[in-house]
Design an enzyme around this catalytic site. Structure first.
Site, PDB file in Angstrom:
ATOM      1  N   HIS A  62      51.789  -7.691 -13.455  1.00 44.24           N
ATOM      2  CA  HIS A  62      50.689  -7.099 -14.677  1.00 44.24           C
ATOM      3  C   HIS A  62      51.744  -7.070 -15.888  1.00 44.24           C
ATOM      4  O   HIS A  62      52.986  -6.764 -15.873  1.00 44.24           O
ATOM      5  CB  HIS A  62      50.499  -5.853 -14.311  1.00 44.24           C
ATOM      6  CG  HIS A  62      49.625  -5.486 -13.072  1.00 44.24           C
ATOM      7  ND1 HIS A  62      49.699  -4.570 -12.110  1.00 44.24           N
ATOM      8  CD2 HIS A  62      48.554  -6.289 -12.459  1.00 44.24           C
ATOM      9  CE1 HIS A  62      49.017  -4.543 -10.980  1.00 44.24           C
ATOM     10  NE2 HIS A  62      48.399  -5.716 -11.256  1.00 44.24           N
ATOM     11  N   LYS A  72      58.191  -0.515 -19.594  1.00 46.77           N
ATOM     12  CA  LYS A  72      58.454   0.562 -18.244  1.00 46.77           C
ATOM     13  C   LYS A  72      59.847   0.780 -17.813  1.00 46.77           C
ATOM     14  O   LYS A  72      60.485   0.034 -18.260  1.00 46.77           O
ATOM     15  CB  LYS A  72      57.566  -0.230 -17.086  1.00 46.77           C
ATOM     16  CG  LYS A  72      56.326  -0.676 -17.305  1.00 46.77           C
ATOM     17  CD  LYS A  72      55.448  -1.354 -16.257  1.00 46.77           C
ATOM     18  CE  LYS A  72      54.224  -1.930 -16.625  1.00 46.77           C
ATOM     19  NZ  LYS A  72      53.747  -2.711 -15.519  1.00 46.77           N
ATOM     20  N   TYR A 132      56.706   5.387 -12.545  1.00 48.94           N
ATOM     21  CA  TYR A 132      57.081   4.820 -13.692  1.00 48.94           C
ATOM     22  C   TYR A 132      56.839   5.479 -14.897  1.00 48.94           C
ATOM     23  O   TYR A 132      55.620   5.953 -14.974  1.00 48.94           O
ATOM     24  CB  TYR A 132      57.124   3.194 -13.553  1.00 48.94           C
ATOM     25  CG  TYR A 132      55.425   2.832 -13.083  1.00 48.94           C
ATOM     26  CD1 TYR A 132      54.700   2.323 -14.043  1.00 48.94           C
ATOM     27  CD2 TYR A 132      55.132   2.979 -12.104  1.00 48.94           C
ATOM     28  CE1 TYR A 132      53.283   2.140 -13.621  1.00 48.94           C
ATOM     29  CE2 TYR A 132      54.093   2.497 -11.455  1.00 48.94           C
ATOM     30  CZ  TYR A 132      52.743   2.102 -12.344  1.00 48.94           C
ATOM     31  OH  TYR A 132      51.728   1.493 -11.911  1.00 48.94           O
ATOM     32  N   ASP A 168      44.584  -8.551  -8.035  1.00 47.79           N
ATOM     33  CA  ASP A 168      45.923  -9.208  -8.126  1.00 47.79           C
ATOM     34  C   ASP A 168      46.039 -10.589  -7.386  1.00 47.79           C
ATOM     35  O   ASP A 168      46.795 -11.332  -7.815  1.00 47.79           O
ATOM     36  CB  ASP A 168      46.878  -8.267  -7.592  1.00 47.79           C
ATOM     37  CG  ASP A 168      47.333  -7.356  -8.446  1.00 47.79           C
ATOM     38  OD1 ASP A 168      46.849  -7.191  -9.643  1.00 47.79           O
ATOM     39  OD2 ASP A 168      48.002  -6.252  -8.007  1.00 47.79           O
TER      40      ASP A 168
END
Length: 180
Positions: A62, A72, A132, A168
């Site tokens: 992503h 991130k 995260y 996904d």
């Protein structure tokens, strides 16, 4: 914190610098000043937690496009994952190259993911939990993705993918018009 370059421009593995005594240890897991000293963006807009029941669970690959491109900081707090990033910045010297690293509760490593890097991970254990921090708010409409098994990326995942979301699994292949 110990910052190690990954070989991809602007991406780093971050290890804890433990201060130990008879109680255990103390370590700084994040410091905006230290991130800035290494040329990294220290902004955190959201904190996310992902729990995964089964080994072989794939999440990714992503990213978010501007104006909501996100950084991130990824850490596995239970179990283990194989974390992969792909540099998708056309002007980068490491464009379309990838890097993978094991993040686990045992090694306590983190991976810093710069803006415009595709990111995904595969769980190496049952019960893997990932936390995260993200530098931008989730923004529907600017998200994108790549297939984890896209031959153009050539990512060698260490265990078979057993669980993956429909979203996904159905990102287009790069040769079929996936966004670059």
């Amino acid at each position: 914190m110990i910052f190690t370059e990954t070989g991809l421009a602007d991406a780093h593995v971050i290890d804890l610098q433990e201060i130990r005594d008879d109680r255990g240890f103390f370590a700084r897991a994040f410091c905006a000043r230290e991130f800035e000293e290494h040329g990294l963006k220290p902004a955190i807009a959201q904190g996310n937690l992902s729990y995964n029941h089964n080994k072989g669970t794939m999440r990714g690959m992503h990213y978010q496009r501007p104006p909501a491109a996100e950084t991130k900081l990824v850490r596995c707090t239970a179990g283990a994952i194989w974390d992969v990033i792909v540099d998708i910045r056309p002007d980068s010297p490491t464009y379309m190259k990838h890097f993978g690293v094991e993040l686990s509760a045992a090694n306590r490593r983190a991976l810093y993911v710069p803006e415009m890097f595709a990111h995904g991970y595969l769980t190496l254990t049952d019960g893997a939990e990932v936390i995260y921090s993200v530098g931008e708010f989730y923004t529907p409409g600017v998200e994108g993705g790549y297939r984890h098994d896209d031959p153009a990326l050539g990512i060698d995942w260490p265990v078979p993918v057993e669980v993956i979301s429909e979203k996904d699994a159905t990102w287009p292949l790069i040769g079929e018009g996936a966004a670059r």
